[in-house]
Design a protein around this motif. Sequence first.
Motif, PDB file in Angstrom:
ATOM      1  N   ALA A 157      -2.696   2.024   3.653  1.00  0.00           N
ATOM      2  CA  ALA A 157      -2.025   1.091   4.558  1.00  0.00           C
ATOM      3  C   ALA A 157      -1.496   1.820   5.797  1.00  0.00           C
ATOM      4  N   ALA A 158      -0.906   2.995   5.589  1.00  0.00           N
ATOM      5  CA  ALA A 158      -0.394   3.769   6.722  1.00  0.00           C
ATOM      6  C   ALA A 158      -1.535   4.217   7.637  1.00  0.00           C
ATOM      7  N   ALA A 159      -2.627   4.696   7.040  1.00  0.00           N
ATOM      8  CA  ALA A 159      -3.785   5.119   7.842  1.00  0.00           C
ATOM      9  C   ALA A 159      -4.379   3.936   8.602  1.00  0.00           C
ATOM     10  N   GLY A 160      -4.451   2.793   7.939  1.00  0.00           N
ATOM     11  CA  GLY A 160      -4.962   1.587   8.601  1.00  0.00           C
ATOM     12  C   GLY A 160      -4.076   1.158   9.760  1.00  0.00           C
ATOM     13  N   ALA A 161      -2.746   1.275   9.575  1.00  0.00           N
ATOM     14  CA  ALA A 161      -1.818   0.917  10.647  1.00  0.00           C
ATOM     15  C   ALA A 161      -1.976   1.852  11.843  1.00  0.00           C
ATOM     16  N   PRO A 191      -1.767   5.831  -3.384  1.00  0.00           N
ATOM     17  CA  PRO A 191      -2.980   5.830  -2.554  1.00  0.00           C
ATOM     18  C   PRO A 191      -3.117   4.576  -1.700  1.00  0.00           C
ATOM     19  N   LEU A 192      -2.650   3.440  -2.205  1.00  0.00           N
ATOM     20  CA  LEU A 192      -2.717   2.225  -1.398  1.00  0.00           C
ATOM     21  C   LEU A 192      -1.738   2.294  -0.232  1.00  0.00           C
ATOM     22  N   VAL A 242     -12.152  10.307   3.181  1.00  0.00           N
ATOM     23  CA  VAL A 242     -12.457   9.105   2.392  1.00  0.00           C
ATOM     24  C   VAL A 242     -12.829   9.494   0.959  1.00  0.00           C
ATOM     25  N   PHE A 243     -13.596  10.562   0.794  1.00  0.00           N
ATOM     26  CA  PHE A 243     -13.971  11.024  -0.543  1.00  0.00           C
ATOM     27  C   PHE A 243     -12.728  11.407  -1.349  1.00  0.00           C
ATOM     28  N   TRP A 244     -11.847  12.247  -0.749  1.00  0.00           N
ATOM     29  CA  TRP A 244     -10.661  12.675  -1.484  1.00  0.00           C
ATOM     30  C   TRP A 244      -9.742  11.500  -1.798  1.00  0.00           C
ATOM     31  N   TRP A 245      -9.621  10.551  -0.879  1.00  0.00           N
ATOM     32  CA  TRP A 245      -8.805   9.375  -1.137  1.00  0.00           C
ATOM     33  C   TRP A 245      -9.426   8.556  -2.274  1.00  0.00           C
ATOM     34  N   GLY A 246     -10.741   8.386  -2.242  1.00  0.00           N
ATOM     35  CA  GLY A 246     -11.431   7.646  -3.307  1.00  0.00           C
ATOM     36  C   GLY A 246     -11.269   8.320  -4.654  1.00  0.00           C
TER      37      GLY A 246
END
Length: 143
Positions: free
Chosen positions: A25-29, A20-21, A93-97
């Motif tokens: 990181a990929a989504a943030g990039a 998940p991290l 964001v919910f599913w990632w959390g």
Amino acid sequence: MSIATTGQRGTGRYKALLAPLGVAAAAGAVFAFVGAVNPNEPGHYPTCPFLAVTGLYCPGCGTLRTIHALAHLDPVAALGLNPLAVAMVPFLVFWWGRWVVRALQGRPRRTTLAHPAWLWVFIGVVVVYWVVRNLPFGAFLAP
């Protein structure tokens, strides 16, 4: 329970967080890149193949410009470009959390994202959005 066993459990939880991290990181990039490289200027990104072939908007048309607008803290412009993409952000964001919480709890990853009925509802929403944004009365949904 020995200390070694406890330490191994903790290590397993941290290893479970790597996926998940990595996704974060990929989504943030991607978010940072699209925020920095303006999709409103021609030549930076390819055109939508569906739009190029048919002249119709796909459900994703306007998403790059939506991400760019969100990166520049302009949610009104983002909603005007692709409201479905903006509406999906809280769900993603919910599913990632939920994924992070399950990893921290040491619970195995689920093999299904959601109940199949919800996935069919989502597909229905996307198809209706796709059709309506290409009809005259749905022009307000066009990017």
